[in-house]
Design a protein around this motif. Structure first.
Motif, PDB file in Angstrom:
ATOM      1  N   ALA A  95       0.831  -1.204   0.000  1.00  0.00           N
ATOM      2  CA  ALA A  95       0.000   0.000   0.000  1.00  0.00           C
ATOM      3  C   ALA A  95       0.862   1.248   0.000  1.00  0.00           C
ATOM      4  O   ALA A  95       0.588   2.216  -0.725  1.00  0.00           O
ATOM      5  CB  ALA A  95      -0.921   0.000   1.220  1.00  0.00           C
ATOM      6  N   HIS A  96       1.919   1.231   0.781  1.00  0.00           N
ATOM      7  CA  HIS A  96       2.805   2.396   0.871  1.00  0.00           C
ATOM      8  C   HIS A  96       3.430   2.702  -0.484  1.00  0.00           C
ATOM      9  O   HIS A  96       3.480   3.870  -0.906  1.00  0.00           O
ATOM     10  CB  HIS A  96       3.884   2.137   1.917  1.00  0.00           C
ATOM     11  N   ARG A  97       3.878   1.663  -1.184  1.00  0.00           N
ATOM     12  CA  ARG A  97       4.494   1.874  -2.498  1.00  0.00           C
ATOM     13  C   ARG A  97       3.491   2.458  -3.492  1.00  0.00           C
ATOM     14  O   ARG A  97       3.806   3.393  -4.235  1.00  0.00           O
ATOM     15  CB  ARG A  97       5.061   0.556  -3.032  1.00  0.00           C
ATOM     16  N   ALA A  98       2.283   1.896  -3.517  1.00  0.00           N
ATOM     17  CA  ALA A  98       1.269   2.379  -4.459  1.00  0.00           C
ATOM     18  C   ALA A  98       0.869   3.823  -4.151  1.00  0.00           C
ATOM     19  O   ALA A  98       0.694   4.641  -5.065  1.00  0.00           O
ATOM     20  CB  ALA A  98       0.044   1.468  -4.421  1.00  0.00           C
ATOM     21  N   LEU A  99       0.748   4.143  -2.885  1.00  0.00           N
ATOM     22  CA  LEU A  99       0.347   5.498  -2.504  1.00  0.00           C
ATOM     23  C   LEU A  99       1.451   6.507  -2.792  1.00  0.00           C
ATOM     24  O   LEU A  99       1.174   7.647  -3.191  1.00  0.00           O
ATOM     25  CB  LEU A  99      -0.039   5.524  -1.020  1.00  0.00           C
ATOM     26  N   ARG A 100       2.689   6.108  -2.588  1.00  0.00           N
ATOM     27  CA  ARG A 100       3.793   7.004  -2.932  1.00  0.00           C
ATOM     28  C   ARG A 100       3.804   7.277  -4.433  1.00  0.00           C
ATOM     29  O   ARG A 100       4.082   8.396  -4.871  1.00  0.00           O
ATOM     30  CB  ARG A 100       5.142   6.406  -2.510  1.00  0.00           C
ATOM     31  N   ARG A 101       3.485   6.255  -5.216  1.00  0.00           N
ATOM     32  CA  ARG A 101       3.399   6.452  -6.666  1.00  0.00           C
ATOM     33  C   ARG A 101       2.251   7.405  -6.994  1.00  0.00           C
ATOM     34  O   ARG A 101       2.394   8.289  -7.849  1.00  0.00           O
ATOM     35  CB  ARG A 101       3.189   5.110  -7.358  1.00  0.00           C
ATOM     36  N   ALA A 102       1.125   7.238  -6.316  1.00  0.00           N
ATOM     37  CA  ALA A 102      -0.011   8.133  -6.556  1.00  0.00           C
ATOM     38  C   ALA A 102       0.369   9.580  -6.287  1.00  0.00           C
ATOM     39  O   ALA A 102      -0.078  10.498  -6.992  1.00  0.00           O
ATOM     40  CB  ALA A 102      -1.189   7.729  -5.661  1.00  0.00           C
ATOM     41  N   GLU A 134       3.137  14.426 -10.197  1.00  0.00           N
ATOM     42  CA  GLU A 134       3.730  15.601  -9.563  1.00  0.00           C
ATOM     43  C   GLU A 134       2.649  16.658  -9.291  1.00  0.00           C
ATOM     44  O   GLU A 134       1.635  16.350  -8.676  1.00  0.00           O
ATOM     45  CB  GLU A 134       4.868  16.131 -10.435  1.00  0.00           C
ATOM     46  N   ASP A 135       2.845  17.875  -9.766  1.00  0.00           N
ATOM     47  CA  ASP A 135       1.899  18.941  -9.428  1.00  0.00           C
ATOM     48  C   ASP A 135       0.565  18.808 -10.173  1.00  0.00           C
ATOM     49  O   ASP A 135      -0.367  19.572  -9.931  1.00  0.00           O
ATOM     50  CB  ASP A 135       2.507  20.316  -9.693  1.00  0.00           C
ATOM     51  N   ARG A 136       0.451  17.826 -11.087  1.00  0.00           N
ATOM     52  CA  ARG A 136      -0.826  17.596 -11.762  1.00  0.00           C
ATOM     53  C   ARG A 136      -1.717  16.619 -10.989  1.00  0.00           C
ATOM     54  O   ARG A 136      -2.847  16.364 -11.405  1.00  0.00           O
ATOM     55  CB  ARG A 136      -0.580  17.075 -13.183  1.00  0.00           C
ATOM     56  N   THR A 137      -1.195  16.066  -9.900  1.00  0.00           N
ATOM     57  CA  THR A 137      -2.022  15.180  -9.081  1.00  0.00           C
ATOM     58  C   THR A 137      -3.188  15.973  -8.501  1.00  0.00           C
ATOM     59  O   THR A 137      -2.972  16.998  -7.847  1.00  0.00           O
ATOM     60  CB  THR A 137      -1.202  14.575  -7.920  1.00  0.00           C
ATOM     61  N   PRO A 138      -4.425  15.563  -8.728  1.00  0.00           N
ATOM     62  CA  PRO A 138      -5.568  16.306  -8.186  1.00  0.00           C
ATOM     63  C   PRO A 138      -5.455  16.440  -6.669  1.00  0.00           C
ATOM     64  O   PRO A 138      -5.106  15.471  -5.982  1.00  0.00           O
ATOM     65  CB  PRO A 138      -6.768  15.436  -8.583  1.00  0.00           C
ATOM     66  N   PRO A 139      -5.739  17.601  -6.118  1.00  0.00           N
ATOM     67  CA  PRO A 139      -5.606  17.795  -4.669  1.00  0.00           C
ATOM     68  C   PRO A 139      -6.396  16.788  -3.846  1.00  0.00           C
ATOM     69  O   PRO A 139      -5.933  16.350  -2.794  1.00  0.00           O
ATOM     70  CB  PRO A 139      -6.129  19.218  -4.460  1.00  0.00           C
ATOM     71  N   ALA A 140      -7.591  16.412  -4.307  1.00  0.00           N
ATOM     72  CA  ALA A 140      -8.389  15.437  -3.559  1.00  0.00           C
ATOM     73  C   ALA A 140      -7.702  14.082  -3.506  1.00  0.00           C
ATOM     74  O   ALA A 140      -7.728  13.387  -2.479  1.00  0.00           O
ATOM     75  CB  ALA A 140      -9.778  15.301  -4.187  1.00  0.00           C
ATOM     76  N   VAL A 141      -7.062  13.694  -4.620  1.00  0.00           N
ATOM     77  CA  VAL A 141      -6.297  12.442  -4.658  1.00  0.00           C
ATOM     78  C   VAL A 141      -5.109  12.540  -3.709  1.00  0.00           C
ATOM     79  O   VAL A 141      -4.824  11.619  -2.930  1.00  0.00           O
ATOM     80  CB  VAL A 141      -5.823  12.138  -6.093  1.00  0.00           C
TER      81      VAL A 141
END
Length: 511
Positions: A150-157, A162-169
């Protein structure tokens, strides 16, 4: 011809808006766009309505399926909607996860990954969708108890877009990472991720989201770890309502059980956890928390046989965020076999920094108490000092509750005396004060320690009155009575109503 990134310009919403907007806004946008026979032909609108069913306080994973099925039919054979094709199984995976159907949820995320690889999408769309798929994968792994994955997947998320990651995500991912760090990393790291999650939630806007509920859950869990439980119970009651019918509800109820200072109430809450996950796939994190909290309660009650049976159900991960040997050592100590306790905890101590800090502190404490029971005070005090040094920087108080009051008293007294002599570390002295306040180590309760109102409440408790009944008679809220009952338990050094009544009779507070 260039592929479009969203639904047609005349559509109700774009796929980016489905990811970014809150549930109520999505629903209003779609319903206000036109007649029902219009938007029910729009796959983006259908996906938006499906996503809107994760609204805090009124989530309904069962109602999602018809909209997702209709969206799949609307997408069939349509060109230029690759982003929506990826988003459809992601939303379906979310509803499956809420029902505890983790294998099916992961299958949907695998489908989303495959469609993402095959689709003709601009890079900006691709990385944003990859971030979303990684978030959902990480949350799924978290709820199944696979913390490292889970930690690896969330770090990837958090990092792929980068800065295009939606704030809610970003907010939901950071809150989930904070929960993982709390169990397998450390409080300071959890603090940092929580702070970042709050910033991201603010950037996501004021619309209520379940990601915000996850932040509140992580915040409450951190407070409980530090022993700051005043008011936590009321906060968690509100959070239970917000997370109803979602995958986060069992986690909130489990933390409520941990925060309760009334073992009877905690036992009821742990039964609620089992009820909520009765149809979930196993293993899962809520059930692991249930087992852990129940073991702690059984150990406090000295119910050795039942405790051993529960310990046998625990399975340690690589970092021993759950640590069966430590609990087995605690039981051995309670049954008068300190040498066996030392033997059982030895492998845990050898893990060193590879051991999760919280359970590492617990292992050191049990071993320290075992050495003290054997008369090896020097080793006992050394282990206790090591546990304090490990817990002090993050002010982790909760692990010290694994010791009985008389065991903790001797260790604290000798440690405090030594620190007063040599100046000691300020953080260590502060931790010892907090531990002593959270886990009283003295049999020094007297009638004067209870307020007049607390004596009235205690008298009603001894007569079998319920919290609601006492609240009605005294014209106060049930929450006020709960707070006063917790205070009574704390002052009397007990955790149950029966224990409070027996202790009060011993002190002459009641007949």
């Amino acid at each position: 011809m260039a592929m479009v990134e969203a639904t047609d310009a005349a559509g109700a919403v774009t796929w980016q808006e489905i990811v970014r907007l809150g549930p109520a806004e999505l629903r209003d946008r779609v319903v206000g766009h036109g007649a029902e026979d219009t938007w029910t032909q729009d796959p983006a609108a259908l996906l938006a309505i499906a996503a809107a069913h994760r609204e805090p306080g009124s989530a309904n994973p069962y109602a999602v399926e018809p909209y997702l099925d209709a969206a799949d039919r609307a997408l069939d054979g349509v060109e230029g909607v690759d982003a929506l094709r990826v988003l459809a199984p992601v939303i379906r995976s979310t509803s499956l996860r809420a029902l505890g159907r983790f294998t099916a949820a992961r299958e949907q995320l695998t489908l989303a990954d495959r469609r993402l690889a095959d689709g003709a999408l601009p890079l900006s769309c691709r990385v944003e969708l990859e971030s979303l798929v990684s978030l959902e994968t990480g949350l799924c792994q978290l709820l199944t108890g696979r913390l490292d994955e889970a930690h690896r997947a969330l770090r990837r998320a958090l990092n792929v877009a980068e800065d295009r990651t939606p704030p809610a995500v970003r907010a939901e991912a950071l809150a989930a990472v904070a929960l993982i760090e709390l169990r397998s990393g450390g409080l300071r790291s959890a603090d940092a991720h929580l702070a970042a999650a709050r910033i991201a939630a603010t950037q996501a806007g004021p619309a209520p989201r379940l990601g915000s509920a996850l932040i509140e859950l992580a915040d409450a869990a951190v407070a409980i770890e530090r022993g700051a439980i005043d008011g936590i119970g009321d906060r968690l009651v509100e959070l239970i309502a917000e997370t109803a019918s979602t995958e986060y509800a069992p986690l909130v109820v489990a933390e409520s059980a941990e925060a309760s200072e009334d073992d009877d109430q905690a036992a009821d809450l742990l039964q609620d956890v089992q009820f909520l996950v009765r149809e979930w796939e196993a293993p899962n994190l809520p059930l692991a928390l249930h087992d852990e909290h129940r073991i702690a309660m059984l150990v406090r009650r000295r119910e050795v046989v039942a405790a051993r049976a529960e310990i046998g159900r625990l399975e340690p991960d690589s970092a021993h965020s759950q640590c069966p040997p430590t609990w087995s050592a605690r039981v051995a100590l309670d049954t008068g076999d300190p040498a066996r306790a030392i033997e059982l905890a030895a492998d845990c101590l050898e893990l060193g920094d590879a051991h999760a800090p919280r359970t590492a502190v617990m292992s050191m404490l049990v071993t320290a108490a075992a050495h003290a029971a054997l008369g090896d005070i020097r080793t006992a005090d050394d282990l206790f000092d090591r546990s304090v040094a490990l817990a002090a920087p993050s002010a982790a108080v909760r692990p010290f509750g694994i010791l009985a009051p008389h065991e903790l008293a001797g260790l604290i007294d000798r440690s405090a005396h030594a620190r007063n002599d040599d100046g000691g570390a300020t953080s260590s002295r502060a931790l010892l004060d907090a531990v002593a306040a959270r886990y009283p180590t003295r049999d020094a309760y007297s009638p004067e320690s209870l307020s007049a109102r607390e004596r009235v409440v205690l008298s009603r408790l001894s007569g079998g009155a319920t919290h609601h009944g006492i609240a009605f008679d005294l014209s106060v809220s049930p929450n006020t009575i709960k707070t006063q009952v917790r205070s009574i338990y704390r002052k009397l050094g007990v955790t149950t109503r029966d224990g409070a009544v027996q202790r009060a009779r011993h002190l002459g507070l009641i007949d």
